[in-house]
Design an enzyme around this catalytic site. Sequence first.
Site, mmCIF file in Angstrom:
data_model
loop_
_atom_site.group_PDB
_atom_site.id
_atom_site.type_symbol
_atom_site.label_atom_id
_atom_site.label_comp_id
_atom_site.label_asym_id
_atom_site.label_seq_id
_atom_site.Cartn_x
_atom_site.Cartn_y
_atom_site.Cartn_z
ATOM 1 N N LYS A 99 19.578 25.931 65.198
ATOM 2 C CA LYS A 99 19.591 26.141 63.748
ATOM 3 C C LYS A 99 18.367 26.933 63.327
ATOM 4 O O LYS A 99 17.307 26.822 63.939
ATOM 5 C CB LYS A 99 19.613 24.785 63.035
ATOM 6 N N HIS A 155 24.019 29.253 60.982
ATOM 7 C CA HIS A 155 22.688 28.889 61.456
ATOM 8 C C HIS A 155 21.815 30.062 61.867
ATOM 9 O O HIS A 155 20.908 29.920 62.681
ATOM 10 C CB HIS A 155 22.795 27.899 62.612
ATOM 11 N N ASP A 209 22.844 28.458 54.714
ATOM 12 C CA ASP A 209 23.750 27.620 55.507
ATOM 13 C C ASP A 209 24.505 26.662 54.585
ATOM 14 O O ASP A 209 24.348 25.457 54.660
ATOM 15 C CB ASP A 209 22.901 26.849 56.536
ATOM 16 N N ASP A 262 26.616 27.996 65.528
ATOM 17 C CA ASP A 262 27.173 27.702 64.205
ATOM 18 C C ASP A 262 27.021 28.952 63.346
ATOM 19 O O ASP A 262 25.922 29.519 63.256
ATOM 20 C CB ASP A 262 26.425 26.498 63.591
ATOM 21 N N TRP A 264 23.085 17.965 67.713
ATOM 22 C CA TRP A 264 22.315 18.697 66.716
ATOM 23 C C TRP A 264 21.367 17.728 66.047
ATOM 24 O O TRP A 264 21.761 16.621 65.696
ATOM 25 C CB TRP A 264 23.202 19.334 65.628
ATOM 26 N N ASP A 289 33.166 23.605 61.065
ATOM 27 C CA ASP A 289 32.080 22.794 60.504
ATOM 28 C C ASP A 289 31.749 23.271 59.096
ATOM 29 O O ASP A 289 31.060 24.281 58.930
ATOM 30 C CB ASP A 289 30.838 22.883 61.406
ATOM 31 N N ASP A 299 27.699 25.992 54.233
ATOM 32 C CA ASP A 299 28.885 25.292 54.747
ATOM 33 C C ASP A 299 30.091 25.396 53.823
ATOM 34 O O ASP A 299 30.773 24.400 53.561
ATOM 35 C CB ASP A 299 28.561 23.829 55.067
ATOM 36 N N HIS A 332 30.800 26.483 65.989
ATOM 37 C CA HIS A 332 30.992 25.790 64.725
ATOM 38 C C HIS A 332 31.329 26.876 63.721
ATOM 39 O O HIS A 332 30.450 27.553 63.214
ATOM 40 C CB HIS A 332 29.735 25.038 64.306
ATOM 41 N N GLU A 373 23.220 22.464 69.777
ATOM 42 C CA GLU A 373 23.405 23.384 68.637
ATOM 43 C C GLU A 373 22.056 23.798 68.062
ATOM 44 O O GLU A 373 21.225 22.957 67.743
ATOM 45 C CB GLU A 373 24.246 22.670 67.569
HETATM 46 C C1 RNT Z 1 24.049 20.949 60.689
HETATM 47 C C2 RNT Z 1 24.953 21.279 61.828
HETATM 48 C C3 RNT Z 1 25.811 20.150 62.310
HETATM 49 C C4 RNT Z 1 26.435 19.350 61.184
HETATM 50 C C5 RNT Z 1 27.496 18.376 61.623
HETATM 51 C C6 RNT Z 1 27.803 17.382 60.559
HETATM 52 O O1 RNT Z 1 23.436 22.045 60.152
HETATM 53 O O2 RNT Z 1 25.735 22.379 61.513
HETATM 54 O O3 RNT Z 1 26.758 20.636 63.186
HETATM 55 O O4 RNT Z 1 26.996 20.195 60.218
HETATM 56 O O5 RNT Z 1 27.139 17.795 62.798
HETATM 57 ZN ZN ZN Z 2 27.254 22.894 62.935
#
Ligand code: RNT
Ligand code: ZN
Length: 419
Positions: free
Chosen positions: A229, A263, A295, A260, A186, A327, A297, A287, A227
């Site tokens: 986004k 994302h 996003d 993810d 990523w 994640d 997290d 993820h 990955e």
């Molecule tokens: C970032 C991605 C990625 C990170 C990690 C730390 O938006 O989600 O996967 O969160 O690699």
């Molecule tokens: Zn991620």
Amino acid sequence: MEETKILQGYDYAKDVFAAVGVDVDAAMEAADAIPVSMHCWQGDDVIGFDGSGELTGGIATTGNYPGRARTAGELRQDIDFARTMIPGTTKLNLHASYAEKHGKQVDRDAYTIDEFREWLDWAKENRLGVDFNPTIFSHPRMDGDFSLASLDEGTRRFWIEHGIRCREIALEFAKALGQPCVVNYWMPDGYKDVCADTVLRRDLMTASLDAIFAPDIDETLAPCALESKLFGVGLESYTVASHEYSYGYCVKNRKIYTLDAGHFHPTEVISAKITACLQFLDKVMLHVSRGVRWDSDHVVAWDDELQRIMDEVVYNRLTDRVYIGLDYFDASINRIACWAIGMRNARKAILSACLAPSERIRRAEREGDLTARFALQEERKSLPVGAVWDYYCLRKGVDVGDAWLARVRQYERDVLSQR
Ligand code: RNT
Ligand code: ZN
């Protein structure tokens, strides 16, 4: 809770599930075996130990809860402790920035397994599989937020070399641990504001990724994932490796596509994408995260989307085609609790999926009885999954119910408050 009560609950649950055609013991065993990759970066707010010091690349950890792991040793100690609360087959998801250089002058373009020796020995000792991530952010060789799509050839070369090193390192992990090590790419590359040339950066990204994947490194042992986004903070208008870009790259180049949960547009869910992607890809990686408005997290909660994700994987028997990883990173509450809550939720949702009378529900659907399908789906929600979960935790020797919380408090007093 008293053991006899847990056993009584389990007995009751067994009968309830048998009545809807589900074998609880088989479901429990199946749920236990599905690997979930636990992200190391929850423990130290995604800072790492290779000198970066601060988090960049359009991602952000908020909060300043005390007790962040400051060294790899502390992080391993915290993970060891968290794992006493986490049942089921677990892998560790490690980032390259968690390298231990021991004073050696070596940068990310030259890392080898030597910088991860302690991680490897620890994983071996704990019989843990490892997944690996190049760290393409938080580093002076970033060109602003550009890396593989930088206009500067030297910058691109540096990150290409890092990308290749990570494949080599993953191969060593896989060989030593006897199980595949997924390498997930990523990178934040993108623009804050509307850009005038959306093609150039993507051409550069494609060439860079092609260069990373060119060397012949066994992808059965070190499979590679990309990955996508939607946007990053400060990178709101344009992301080079967007969904269409990354998915297309993976289809064309037979890579694993990483979905993810945070994302995509806020109303889009990854549970709806898994089997669509798998029509054209061998494998996807997840993820599992929780975006709140963006996003963000947040720690994974046992919500409808988490359940739907696990239902998709289990109902469709996709456990060998979907790598499940978590994640998220929250620094506003106890970081070990974050692991315990998120990992336990992921496993609970997996268990619930394995316990669901999915065959009955699907039969109703195939027979065109959509009334029964809906009725069974709704009744499923109040089946005694909790009683099976408690029994499962008891059997695995991890905390039943919220008993882990008092232990986290104790650890906070004994260990975290000393940092
Ligand atoms: C970032 C991605 C990625 C990170 C990690 C730390 O938006 O989600 O996967 O969160 O690699
Ligand atoms: Zn991620």
